[in-house]
Design an enzyme around this catalytic site. Structure first.
Site, PDB file in Angstrom:
ATOM      1  N   SER A  89       3.144  -5.256  -5.111  1.00  0.00           N
ATOM      2  CA  SER A  89       2.129  -5.754  -6.041  1.00  0.00           C
ATOM      3  C   SER A  89       1.922  -4.758  -7.165  1.00  0.00           C
ATOM      4  O   SER A  89       1.868  -3.549  -6.923  1.00  0.00           O
ATOM      5  CB  SER A  89       0.803  -5.977  -5.303  1.00  0.00           C
ATOM      6  OG  SER A  89      -0.224  -6.355  -6.192  1.00  0.00           O
ATOM      7  N   ALA A  90       1.781  -5.263  -8.377  1.00  0.00           N
ATOM      8  CA  ALA A  90       1.620  -4.380  -9.540  1.00  0.00           C
ATOM      9  C   ALA A  90       0.228  -3.773  -9.630  1.00  0.00           C
ATOM     10  O   ALA A  90       0.069  -2.596  -9.950  1.00  0.00           O
ATOM     11  CB  ALA A  90       1.944  -5.155 -10.827  1.00  0.00           C
ATOM     12  N   HIS A  91      -0.808  -4.570  -9.345  1.00  0.00           N
ATOM     13  CA  HIS A  91      -2.165  -4.096  -9.648  1.00  0.00           C
ATOM     14  C   HIS A  91      -2.665  -3.022  -8.691  1.00  0.00           C
ATOM     15  O   HIS A  91      -3.703  -2.400  -8.938  1.00  0.00           O
ATOM     16  CB  HIS A  91      -3.147  -5.280  -9.710  1.00  0.00           C
ATOM     17  CG  HIS A  91      -3.557  -5.832  -8.386  1.00  0.00           C
ATOM     18  ND1 HIS A  91      -4.678  -5.420  -7.726  1.00  0.00           N
ATOM     19  CD2 HIS A  91      -2.998  -6.786  -7.614  1.00  0.00           C
ATOM     20  CE1 HIS A  91      -4.810  -6.101  -6.602  1.00  0.00           C
ATOM     21  NE2 HIS A  91      -3.792  -6.934  -6.503  1.00  0.00           N
ATOM     22  N   GLN A 117       0.815  -1.217   0.000  1.00  0.00           N
ATOM     23  CA  GLN A 117       0.000   0.000   0.000  1.00  0.00           C
ATOM     24  C   GLN A 117       0.850   1.269   0.000  1.00  0.00           C
ATOM     25  O   GLN A 117       0.377   2.336  -0.378  1.00  0.00           O
ATOM     26  CB  GLN A 117      -0.948  -0.003   1.202  1.00  0.00           C
ATOM     27  CG  GLN A 117      -2.019  -1.085   1.153  1.00  0.00           C
ATOM     28  CD  GLN A 117      -3.011  -0.898   0.024  1.00  0.00           C
ATOM     29  OE1 GLN A 117      -3.207   0.207  -0.480  1.00  0.00           O
ATOM     30  NE2 GLN A 117      -3.673  -1.987  -0.378  1.00  0.00           N
ATOM     31  N   CYS A 157      -9.666  -8.422   0.050  1.00  0.00           N
ATOM     32  CA  CYS A 157      -9.320  -9.839   0.112  1.00  0.00           C
ATOM     33  C   CYS A 157     -10.211 -10.603   1.081  1.00  0.00           C
ATOM     34  O   CYS A 157     -10.251 -11.833   1.064  1.00  0.00           O
ATOM     35  CB  CYS A 157      -7.851 -10.004   0.519  1.00  0.00           C
ATOM     36  SG  CYS A 157      -6.705  -9.256  -0.662  1.00  0.00           S
TER      37      CYS A 157
END
Length: 408
Positions: free
Chosen positions: A226-228, A206, A355
């Site tokens: 994380s890429a997304h 984040q 999630c």
């Protein structure tokens, strides 16, 4: 902006305010990835294996290593080979917790006479991708301590120092929380861990693109990304592993990624991730200021409703919290109900971590901060992207009375 959905008939646009869950793929990222995704008469790169000696393979390998160099530069890593491409941050977190803890224990055992129980420290507000591997380590014989945050979600150096033991081999503390936005003092926490000989990992998912940092300056031994979350593709992440950090690979196989993560690499995904990170990091301060203005406006106006209260005390202009997250509690409206009502009015928001959005249990993050289970069930998270405007916030705020009095 996205096209209007069928349930958003009253809105001219559908406003996306759930960037902490995922951010839409950036046009520049799509363009960078196109040669690896779109077959054509001149394309030799679609599904080219970067481990092959053929012309397509060598070309793909060159692109993969350029992406590694670019990502390392964006993150402030010391060397490109400290970047390991993974399938996402969940894999990176699992690899860090399990791979470093076991390797560090074995290294420490060789240095110490006699047997000892290895100790790992993490926190109660981590993502499940850290908490679940920690539970696995516990089942494998490790001692695990989960530090509690204060009421606003901060882990204090004094609490970590008190929990550290001579047997502590690894500490894992997230850079920033995905629900309440609390940003930890990672460098100070890493220094405290290193003073006792423990290694330090941070889940920095984040924080990337929202908090200015350099991995070398943070002095961490490992970090997950994380890429997304920053406008890159799904299914791609990275584990930063500082040189000489003990590590046992989570995945065994063909020995790709320097023997640390076997499996044929997703070249197009790596290229897209590198481009997304370059864009996210080129003006972090400017982006943070723009999003903070919107965040502060949301907290200010939402607090004016009798039935809404902020989940944390985030003062206007505060750098202690992420600039793109506003988290509130809505009296009398459960999280899932509020999310669906806002969705019907043309706004994408969430009830906490995406999630665990299908879970009916109260947020473990809010519970760890001392918020009651009943209150935690009313959590609503609004998370912004670089393009989110004050006009988007105003439109959202105009919809709040309708959500509060849905049947009126």
């Amino acid at each position: 902006m996205m096209a209007m959905g069928a349930d958003a008939a009253e809105q001219s646009t559908y406003r996306y305010l759930d960037h902490a869950a995922t951010s839409p793929l950036l046009p520049e990222v799509r363009e960078a990835m196109a040669p690896y995704l779109e077959a054509g008469p001149a394309s030799i790169l679609v599904n080219a294996n970067p481990n092959s000696l053929s012309t397509p393979g060598r070309t793909a390998f060159k692109a993969l290593e350029q992406a590694r160099r670019s990502l390392a530069a964006s993150l402030g890593a010391g060397r490109p080979d400290e970047i390991i491409f993974t399938s996402g941050a969940t894999e990176a977190d699992n690899a860090a917790l399990l791979g470093i803890a076991h390797a560090a224990f074995e290294e420490r055992a060789r240095q110490m006479s006699g047997t000892f129980t290895p100790h790992v420290i993490t926190t109660k507000i981590e993502h499940d991708a850290v908490l679940r591997p920690a539970k696995r380590l516990e089942a494998q014989g490790f001692s695990v301590t989960c530090l509690a945050p204060d009421r606003d979600g901060f882990i204090h150096e004094e609490a970590l120092a008190e929990a550290l033991r001579p047997e502590t081999v690894l500490v894992s503390v997230q850079m920033a929380n995905s629900e309440i936005g609390s940003v930890q003092a990672i460098r100070q926490l890493a220094e405290a861990a290193h003073r006792t000989g423990a290694l330090f990992h941070t889940d920095a998912v984040q924080g990337l693109g929202k908090v200015p940092f350099s991995l070398q300056e943070l002095d961490v031994d490992a970090a997950s990304f994380s890429a997304h979350k920053i406008g890159g593709p799904f299914g791609v992440g990275a584990l930063y592993l500082r040189r000489r950090t003990p590590f046992t690979p989570l995945l065994e196989g063909g020995g790709q990624e320097g023997g640390r993560r076997s499996g044929t690499q997703n070249v197009g995904g790596a290229v897209g991730f590198a481009e997304a990170a370059r864009i996210a990091c080129e003006d972090v301060e400017g982006g943070r200021a723009r999003m903070m203005d919107v965040r502060d406006a949301l907290y200010d106006r939402l607090s004016s409703f009798d039935r809404i209260q902020p989940a944390v005390e985030c003062e206007a202009g505060s750098l202690d919290f992420l600039p793109n997250i506003a988290c509130v509690l809505i009296e009398g409206v459960e999280s899932q109900t509020a999310v669906l009502r806002f969705d019907a009015l043309g706004f994408a928001v969430s009830g906490g971590s995406a999630c665990s959005s299908s879970s009916l249990e109260a947020s473990h993050v809010l519970s760890a901060c001392g918020i009651s289970a009943d209150e935690a069930q009313t959590e609503l998270r609004i998370s912004l992207g670089p393009e989110t405007s004050l006009a988007d916030a105003e439109a959202f705020l105009a919809a709040v009375p309708r959500v509060l009095d849905w049947n009126a």
